[in-house]
Design an enzyme around this catalytic site. Structure first.
Site, PDB file in Angstrom:
ATOM      1  N   SER A  31       0.841  -1.192   0.000  1.00  0.00           N
ATOM      2  CA  SER A  31       0.000   0.000   0.000  1.00  0.00           C
ATOM      3  C   SER A  31       0.878   1.244   0.000  1.00  0.00           C
ATOM      4  O   SER A  31       1.675   1.446  -0.915  1.00  0.00           O
ATOM      5  CB  SER A  31      -0.975  -0.046   1.181  1.00  0.00           C
ATOM      6  OG  SER A  31      -1.990   0.915   1.040  1.00  0.00           O
TER       7      SER A  31
ATOM      8  N   GLU B  86      -1.823  -3.033  -8.172  1.00  0.00           N
ATOM      9  CA  GLU B  86      -3.052  -3.320  -7.413  1.00  0.00           C
ATOM     10  C   GLU B  86      -3.587  -2.012  -6.879  1.00  0.00           C
ATOM     11  O   GLU B  86      -2.894  -1.003  -6.863  1.00  0.00           O
ATOM     12  CB  GLU B  86      -2.769  -4.298  -6.268  1.00  0.00           C
ATOM     13  CG  GLU B  86      -1.804  -3.806  -5.212  1.00  0.00           C
ATOM     14  CD  GLU B  86      -2.417  -2.910  -4.134  1.00  0.00           C
ATOM     15  OE1 GLU B  86      -3.644  -2.974  -3.922  1.00  0.00           O
ATOM     16  OE2 GLU B  86      -1.664  -2.133  -3.517  1.00  0.00           O
TER      17      GLU B  86
ATOM     18  N   HIS C 290      -5.005  -5.429  -1.569  1.00  0.00           N
ATOM     19  CA  HIS C 290      -5.785  -5.262  -0.345  1.00  0.00           C
ATOM     20  C   HIS C 290      -6.836  -6.374  -0.258  1.00  0.00           C
ATOM     21  O   HIS C 290      -8.046  -6.134  -0.275  1.00  0.00           O
ATOM     22  CB  HIS C 290      -6.449  -3.884  -0.330  1.00  0.00           C
ATOM     23  CG  HIS C 290      -5.464  -2.766  -0.179  1.00  0.00           C
ATOM     24  ND1 HIS C 290      -4.611  -2.371  -1.201  1.00  0.00           N
ATOM     25  CD2 HIS C 290      -5.203  -1.944   0.868  1.00  0.00           C
ATOM     26  CE1 HIS C 290      -3.874  -1.356  -0.784  1.00  0.00           C
ATOM     27  NE2 HIS C 290      -4.213  -1.082   0.466  1.00  0.00           N
TER      28      HIS C 290
END
Length: 318
Positions: free
Chosen positions: A103, A219, A289
């Site tokens: 992230s 992602e 995630h």
């Protein structure tokens, strides 16, 4: 017994009970865990002010640990990229410490590649975080995913050597056979990748000493398909996507379609991408995630093989 150092370079941890639960789970699994002194600090939305979080990264760079693991992502690393000591992180990696996160951690990973170049002392791991994946803060009452934790342990044991994805028949047909050797693997969270474009913290995608002819994995979470396409368009117009040998798409999770989309969805985005980029596009990488994810060595040289419906990303032990 592997030693894990937990620190907080980005967002503040609000659920301290869950944080402690995650630490206990790691200890129960047989790991030795050391907490950074500032791991649970809070300043607005951040885990301490900028100076505090920089100091935490500095401590992680000198600690004698098998792995430094972020407590959580969120936002915060972009603010302090100019002040991070990348040479100290590389020296830590050279001593055998693995750096892992995902992230917001993408910002540090790509900045390290940009500042130190692609090489063995710039390899970090895109993997899990304590909060999301061990404490399971987004999934109240859940237990850590067995596959995710097995991949995590493989990294600590030095035996992580690849990731496998079985695609649907339609995905495999669209991708075709692929055989790529010795390509740098890089990427991470799409929003973070785009946020660094045009800055000194974006890896050199025009040089063979950087990530040119690499394998870019992406992602994201909470981004509607049109926003995903918009970010991919930015990378396309900048020439990033065309400089790669393959693009690997992970999970794009937790978004909502709107009535205005009128059928425009993630499949539409992938179809658009295939029309505009003449490189293989592999879908469905178990990363992002999501509950089940693999660990990927960012900056390592890997091979990508697609045979019938099976896609393999393989590397030598890091």
């Amino acid at each position: 017994m592997s030693n894990i150092y937990i620190y907080s370079p980005s967002g503040a941890t609000r659920d301290k009970a869950a944080f402690k639960r995650g630490v206990q789970r790691l200890k129960k699994a047989g790991y030795s865990v050391v907490l950074d002194d500032a791991a649970l600090l809070s300043e607005q939305r951040f885990a301490g002010d900028d100076a505090m979080r920089l100091a935490a990264i500095g401590r992680a760079s000198v600690v004698q640990a098998d792995m430094t693991l972020i407590a959580r992502g969120g936002y915060g690393l972009s603010r302090i990229l100019p002040q991070i000591d990348y040479e100290a992180i590389s020296a830590s990696i050279a001593r055998g410490t693995q750096w892992m996160g995902f992230s917001d951690f993408t910002a540090l990973q790509l900045a390290l590649l940009a500042k130190q170049g692609v090489g063995p002392n710039s390899i970090t791991w895109a993997g899990l975080s304590l909060g999301d994946d061990v404490a399971c803060i987004p999934r109240e009452g859940a237990e850590p995913d067995d596959i995710t934790m097995a991949c995590f342990d493989d990294v600590l044991q030095g035996i992580a050597e690849g990731a496998v994805r079985r695609m649907s028949a339609a995905q495999a047909q669209s991708c075709g056979e692929v055989a790529i050797e010795d390509a740098p693997l890089w990427g991470g969270n799409l929003a973070m990748v785009c946020s660094l474009l045009g800055t000194p913290y974006f890896p050199n995608y025009q040089s063979h000493k950087g990530v040119k002819n690499g394998i870019l994995f992406l992602e994201d979470t909470g981004e509607a398909p049109y926003k995903i396409e918009r970010m991919l368009t930015q990378l396309l117009h900048a020439g990033v996507l065309q400089s790669q040998r393959a693009i690997v798409l992970g999970a794009f999770s937790h978004y909502k379609l709107a009535p205005h989309d009128k059928g425009f969805n993630l499949k539409s985005v992938v179809a658009w991408l295939r029309e505009h980029v003449a490189v293989p596009i592999v879908e469905g990488l178990p990363f992002g995630h999501v509950e089940t994810k693999v660990c990927l060595p960012v900056g390592a040289r890997v091979s990508l093989q697609v045979q019938e419906r099976d896609a393999f990303i393989l590397w030598e032990s890091v």
